[in-house]
Design a protein around this motif. Structure first.
Motif, PDB file in Angstrom:
ATOM      1  N   GLN A 106      77.118 -13.626  72.637  1.00  0.00           N
ATOM      2  CA  GLN A 106      76.540 -13.482  71.298  1.00  0.00           C
ATOM      3  C   GLN A 106      77.584 -12.888  70.350  1.00  0.00           C
ATOM      4  O   GLN A 106      77.706 -13.296  69.191  1.00  0.00           O
TER       5      GLN A 106
ATOM      6  N   GLN B  66      80.114 -15.475  69.422  1.00  0.00           N
ATOM      7  CA  GLN B  66      79.519 -16.416  68.476  1.00  0.00           C
ATOM      8  C   GLN B  66      79.435 -15.807  67.085  1.00  0.00           C
ATOM      9  O   GLN B  66      79.697 -16.470  66.080  1.00  0.00           O
TER      10      GLN B  66
ATOM     11  N   GLU C 298      74.908 -17.542  62.386  1.00  0.00           N
ATOM     12  CA  GLU C 298      74.943 -17.517  63.854  1.00  0.00           C
ATOM     13  C   GLU C 298      74.085 -18.628  64.450  1.00  0.00           C
ATOM     14  O   GLU C 298      74.395 -19.152  65.516  1.00  0.00           O
ATOM     15  N   ALA C 299      73.024 -18.981  63.724  1.00  0.00           N
ATOM     16  CA  ALA C 299      72.193 -20.085  64.211  1.00  0.00           C
ATOM     17  C   ALA C 299      73.002 -21.386  64.226  1.00  0.00           C
ATOM     18  O   ALA C 299      72.867 -22.207  65.130  1.00  0.00           O
TER      19      ALA C 299
ATOM     20  N   LEU D 104      75.142 -21.218  67.316  1.00  0.00           N
ATOM     21  CA  LEU D 104      74.345 -21.382  68.535  1.00  0.00           C
ATOM     22  C   LEU D 104      73.905 -22.842  68.701  1.00  0.00           C
ATOM     23  O   LEU D 104      73.868 -23.379  69.815  1.00  0.00           O
TER      24      LEU D 104
ATOM     25  N   VAL E  87      65.989 -19.512  66.101  1.00  0.00           N
ATOM     26  CA  VAL E  87      66.911 -18.680  65.336  1.00  0.00           C
ATOM     27  C   VAL E  87      67.875 -18.039  66.334  1.00  0.00           C
ATOM     28  O   VAL E  87      67.593 -18.019  67.528  1.00  0.00           O
ATOM     29  N   ALA E  88      68.993 -17.516  65.848  1.00  0.00           N
ATOM     30  CA  ALA E  88      69.936 -16.846  66.741  1.00  0.00           C
ATOM     31  C   ALA E  88      69.348 -15.492  67.145  1.00  0.00           C
ATOM     32  O   ALA E  88      68.543 -14.923  66.412  1.00  0.00           O
ATOM     33  N   PRO E  89      69.759 -14.959  68.319  1.00  0.00           N
ATOM     34  CA  PRO E  89      69.242 -13.660  68.745  1.00  0.00           C
ATOM     35  C   PRO E  89      69.512 -12.607  67.665  1.00  0.00           C
ATOM     36  O   PRO E  89      70.586 -12.598  67.063  1.00  0.00           O
ATOM     37  N   ASP E  90      68.555 -11.750  67.424  1.00  0.00           N
ATOM     38  CA  ASP E  90      68.668 -10.675  66.427  1.00  0.00           C
ATOM     39  C   ASP E  90      68.912 -11.175  65.005  1.00  0.00           C
ATOM     40  O   ASP E  90      69.357 -10.417  64.149  1.00  0.00           O
ATOM     41  N   LYS E  91      68.685 -12.438  64.764  1.00  0.00           N
ATOM     42  CA  LYS E  91      68.866 -12.950  63.394  1.00  0.00           C
ATOM     43  C   LYS E  91      67.614 -13.712  62.975  1.00  0.00           C
ATOM     44  O   LYS E  91      67.609 -14.938  62.825  1.00  0.00           O
TER      45      LYS E  91
END
Ligand code: SF4
Ligand code: SF4
Ligand code: FES
Ligand code: FES
Lengths: 159, 546
Positions: free
Chosen positions: A45, A48, A59-60, A63, B184-188
């Motif tokens: 994470q 990324q 970040e999405a 990912l 969604v991305a972790p923590d986002k």
């Protein structure tokens, strides 16, 4: 410590960017991720988030790409990556036997890593080398016309 | 304009627009999921396939074409009904439904779901799919939105919304092929002020509003067009209510105001309307307590007090949350009833800056009708504190939830000998009142707000008045008459017309001229006829925007 590129890799990254239009840094996502995975072994994470920051994307969006491509890992993997093709041509040429053999030898199933952390075994769709079926990849190298003996040889060579 | 032939019939449509929109313009539905006129078109759902004959071509091109990415041109021929078009759509639906749980009975979207509608109209009643279905779990994407992952058809509208309109790109399409999953991305988490819009654009029941989930079947809701009251932008909305309560607010398309969107401040900012604490009865203070009283008693004592303390010593405080019509009635109350120049404006907060997203702006002024108040009262309008300074009595129209009273205002209120409030909720303001009249929330009002761009926009009365509450314009007229004036209004519309004929800025803005797209004071008063913005989107919205 949060992840950062080494100075050499950072320089490589900046060179990479010059291959793409300035306003489309996002286009450099794939090579940047490869570079990051090379350094870190897998794309945590943290990694990324770092790449997202470098490219100015969310970040999405990172990912999204990481989970799309089987060549990217978002969890730790072994030192060596072994991918065995299980698509039609390889199946016709006996990959099942080879797969069974590798699983037994390494004592792992697909998507698992050996206890000593040396090998992660993955299955793969057609590796685009049907003429050499059955095939597998060890790290970046393709190996075709596999026999059980040849597999053992190759495995022996992995520390 | 372009001449096209669709299913053998000739039509004139706007040139260069998508075939989906062109068809909508002439009242024809081309089913689609991924396409949305305010988002980029990836053509990934394949629901909109048509048979296309380009201008001058001898016959249709061999492959079916996506109507969403094809632009109409003169002489184009389209088949929206050829057997192979129908076949393609039915097949597409089978694919889209392959992993769908078919849980319509418990789905929030049921009744307004395009998967249901198109399956009904274009689909098969059975599937050849016999494998195991993917069942990814339901998940929370953020404080306002949940994803029923199994229901998602991966149209990526939500992804594109967060990339193109709100800009944070919080939503992505993770994994690949049959394992595709919105996330969604972790923590986002999806946590921005436009988040609620993704629920509206999701064509199926995948993205749901946490606020509305399981609150009501949509077909039990009564839907009324109106205007948001949470900032000076004036987003067009629908108020959807059930059994006297607001169930949800949703954006109504307007090309020049809010496109298809609204912000979460507006969308979720209605709870106070449903509050059980709402004021319902007129009340007078007796032995320190506000005791319910009749309207006559309240009006008579108010008139006595004001006359005894002197009209000129009485401040009339109006609010930037009132409609044009209410403001105008209050103006007449102040001038013809009370006889005072102490007229002040009570207002909600004004932030330092607008909140700017790539394609949406939330305005800094959290008052829906400052423009109306300023145009109607003109230069004579003071701040509430100025108007109250040294006054002995006041008639105070509040109506702003949370009654934002600062110390200066509070001091002046407590110094009054008589305070009459018109408000909707108990607050420090009503605590200080000698008489408290119940008023109306924006969902109970008839009339118009004037937004920051000087567009007069109509609210509709979505809910009845609570208890014995009177519309503010009505109350203002009654009080003025108790003070000796003669104001006769039977409806808010009468005031709209009166306002248009007496206040120059509103010239032309008669009730009849204000349609559901509003009336722009600036354009129309200088005689110019505004060109219609995005006519094809209006047609699209009326057909496909729910
Ligand atoms: S969640 Fe809804 S809007 Fe988003 S991709 Fe899925 S179906 Fe489309
Ligand atoms: S931007 Fe303003 S008017 Fe529009 S929904 Fe938000 S608060 Fe309401
Ligand atoms: S099927 Fe194995 S390489 Fe093509
Ligand atoms: S609407 Fe045309 S492909 Fe989705």
């Amino acid at each position: 410590m949060a992840f950062e590129f080494t100075p050499e890799r950072l320089a490589q990254f900046h060179e990479l960017l010059t291959h793409y239009p300035e306003e489309h840094a996002r286009a450099a996502m794939l090579p940047t991720l490869h570079l990051a995975q090379e350094q870190n072994g897998y794309l945590s994470q943290d990694v990324q988030a770092y790449v997202a920051g470098l490219l100015g994307v969310s970040e999405a969006q990172v990912l999204d790409v990481v989970t799309f491509y089987p060549m990217f890992f978002d969890a730790p993997v072994g030192k060596h990556i072994v991918r065995v093709c299980k698509t039609l041509s390889c199946d016709l040429c006996g990959c099942r036997e080879i797969i069974e053999h590798i699983k037994e030898r390494l004592e792992v199933d697909f998507d698992e890593t050996t206890e000593d952390g040396s090998v992660t075994l993955l299955s793969s769709e057609c590796l685009a080398a049907c003429d050499q079926a059955p095939v597998m990849m060890i790290n970046d190298d393709l190996h075709g016309r596999l026999t059980l003996e040849r597999v053992d040889e190759l495995m022996d060579a992995l520390e | 304009m372009a001449k096209i032939i669709m299913d053998g019939q000739e039509y004139e449509v706007s040139d260069g627009i998508s075939v989906v929109q062109a068809a909508a313009e002439v009242g024809v539905t081309i089913p689609h999921y991924c396409y949305h006129p305010s988002l980029g078109a990836p053509a990934n759902c394949r629901m909109c396939l048509i048979e296309l004959t380009p201008p001058g071509a001898p016959g249709p091109i061999r492959q079916l074409t996506t109507a969403c990415t094809t632009r109409v041109g003169d002489g184009m021929e389209i088949s929206n009904s050829a057997p192979r078009v129908k076949q393609a759509r039915a097949t597409t639906l089978q694919f889209l439904l392959a992993h769908h749980p078919l849980d319509c009975p418990t789905c929030d979207e049921a009744g307004e779901c395009f998967l249901q509608d198109y399956a009904y109209e274009f689909g098969h009643d059975r599937s050849v799919y016999q494998e195991i279905k993917n069942v990814p779990p339901r998940k929370s994407l953020g404080p306002t939105v949940d994803l029923f992952t199994t229901r998602c058809i991966v149209c990526t509208r939500c992804v594109r919304f967060t990339e193109e309109i709100s800009g944070g790109a919080e939503i992505g399409l993770m994994h690949r092929g049959v394992h595709d999953e919105i996330d969604v991305a972790p923590d986002k988490p999806l946590d921005n002020k436009l988040s609620g819009n993704v629920v509206d654009i999701c064509p199926v029941g995948a993205l749901v509003s946490k606020d509305f989930l399981y609150r009501s079947r949509p077909w039990f809701l009564t839907k009324k067009p109106s205007v948001c009251n949470r900032c000076s932008k004036g987003c067009n909305i629908h108020v959807e209510s059930r059994e006297g309560e607001v169930a949800r607010l949703r954006p109504r398309y307007h090309a020049d105001v809010n496109d298809f969107w609204m912000c979460d401040d507006g969308r979720f900012g209605y709870e106070y309307v449903n509050s059980p604490d709402r004021l319902r009865l007129p009340a007078l203070r007796k032995d320190g307590e506000l005791i319910p009283a009749g309207w006559r008693e309240l009006l008579e004592t108010a008139a006595e007090k004001i006359q005894a303390l002197g009209g000129e010593q009485t401040a009339v405080i109006t609010s930037a949350w009132m409609t044009n019509e209410e403001l105008y009635a209050v103006k007449r109350l102040a001038e013809e009833g009370v006889g005072t120049e102490r007229i002040g404006l009570f207002e909600g907060p004004v932030e330092d800056e607008d909140e700017v997203f790539p394609k949406f702006v939330i305005e800094r002024d959290k008052n829906p009708n400052r423009a109306g108040a300023e145009l109607i009262f003109g230069d004579g309008l003071k701040t509430a504190a100025e108007a109250l300074d040294g006054a002995k009595a006041a008639v105070f129209f509040g109506g702003i939830p949370g009654a934002p009273l600062d110390d200066a205002l509070m001091d002046r209120l407590t110094a009054l000998e008589y305070l009459l409030t018109v408000d909707i909720l108990p607050s420090a303001l009503t605590e200080a009142a000698d008489a408290a009249a119940p008023g109306t929330a924006f969902t109970e009002k008839e009339g118009c707000f004037t937004n920051s761009a000087k567009r007069v926009q109509r609210l509709s009365k979505a809910l009845p008045n609570l208890g014995n509450a009177l519309a503010e314009w009505q109350f203002a007229a009654y009080l003025a008459n108790a003070l000796g004036a003669n104001i006769e209004y039977e409806s808010a519309a009468q005031i709209t017309d009166d306002l248009a004929s007496t206040v120059a800025a509103f010239h032309g803005a008669v009730d009849e001229a204000i349609d559901w797209r509003g009336f722009c004071l600036e354009e129309k008063t200088d005689g110019g006829e505004a060109e219609e913005t995005a006519p094809e989107n209006w047609a699209y919205a009326s057909r496909f925007w729910r």
